[in-house]
Design a protein around this motif. Structure first.
Motif, PDB file in Angstrom:
ATOM      1  N   ASP A  10       0.373  -0.937  -0.114  1.00 49.37           N
ATOM      2  CA  ASP A  10       0.794  -0.181   0.200  1.00 49.37           C
ATOM      3  C   ASP A  10       0.542   1.407  -0.177  1.00 49.37           C
ATOM      4  OD1 ASP A  10      -2.364  -1.164  -0.106  1.00 49.37           O
ATOM      5  OD2 ASP A  10      -2.504  -1.223   2.604  1.00 49.37           O
ATOM      6  N   VAL A  45      -6.252   1.301   5.551  1.00 46.95           N
ATOM      7  CA  VAL A  45      -6.089   2.209   4.378  1.00 46.95           C
ATOM      8  C   VAL A  45      -7.867   1.880   4.682  1.00 46.95           C
ATOM      9  CG1 VAL A  45      -4.140   2.492   3.398  1.00 46.95           C
ATOM     10  CG2 VAL A  45      -5.668  -0.194   3.856  1.00 46.95           C
ATOM     11  N   CYS A  47     -10.170   0.664   1.039  1.00 48.06           N
ATOM     12  CA  CYS A  47     -10.570  -0.069  -0.715  1.00 48.06           C
ATOM     13  C   CYS A  47     -11.543   0.225  -0.503  1.00 48.06           C
ATOM     14  CB  CYS A  47      -9.519  -1.278   0.322  1.00 48.06           C
ATOM     15  SG  CYS A  47      -7.477  -1.392   0.794  1.00 48.06           S
ATOM     16  N   VAL A  53      -6.649   1.694  -3.082  1.00 56.90           N
ATOM     17  CA  VAL A  53      -6.401   2.716  -1.614  1.00 56.90           C
ATOM     18  C   VAL A  53      -7.234   4.208  -2.272  1.00 56.90           C
ATOM     19  CG1 VAL A  53      -4.931   3.368   0.121  1.00 56.90           C
ATOM     20  CG2 VAL A  53      -4.328   1.296  -1.101  1.00 56.90           C
TER      21      VAL A  53
END
Length: 167
Positions: A10, A45, A47, A53
């Motif tokens: 990420d 994060v 998603c 992301v």
């Protein structure tokens, strides 16, 4: 929408997100520097259904009058422009409170838009005799209990990691 802890894969998508959301690369550079210097406490994060992301909440340690009380600073919080207004930022903050609480982090500070952060339970830090070193932040510097009653136990100058001084 899936909210989870940042994984190594990420890092570049978060960097791209931060560069797209903020007017300069300062926030993206800050996050990279904090991460490289071991100052990341938590990075969540958000998603989308395709696994992209679309949001990030990054937390790093702060001190109060030079003492570490395990408080955390939220900076930055970012949501991709085409996903803004859907509650993703607030969901990231709520998940962060839960995770930080599980690990014994009792409070969060943020420098941001009061109308937005008050929706997530943040209050003006100055009302709790808490300040930060940056000028003209009396309204925007805010604090939130993760554990009820924590904020009332401390007063003083809150300082972020030295990496923030580059901003």
């Amino acid at each position: 929408m899936l909210i989870r802890s940042e994984a190594p894969a990420d890092i570049l998508p978060i960097d791209t997100l931060l560069k797209a959301v903020f007017p300069s690369e300062a926030e993206a550079n800050l996050v990279m520097t904090l991460r490289e210097n071991g100052c990341r406490t938590l990075s969540l994060v958000a998603c989308n259904d395709e696994g992209e992301v679309v949001g990030n909440a990054f937390f790093s340690p702060v001190t109060i009058d030079g003492e570490d009380h395990n408080w955390q600073g939220l900076a930055p919080l970012a949501v991709r422009e085409d996903y803004q207004g859907q509650g993703i930022g607030l969901a990231l903050i709520e998940e962060a409170k839960s995770v930080l609480g599980d690990f014994g982090y009792p409070a969060i500070v943020v420098l941001g838009e009061p109308a937005y952060y008050s929706k997530a339970g943040f209050e003006k830090a100055l009302d709790h005799q808490l300040t930060c070193p940056w000028p003209n932040t009396e309204e925007a510097f805010m604090v939130c209990d993760v554990f009820s009653g924590t904020v009332a136990q401390h007063q003083g100058m809150v300082k972020y990691s030295p990496e923030f001084d580059a901003l």
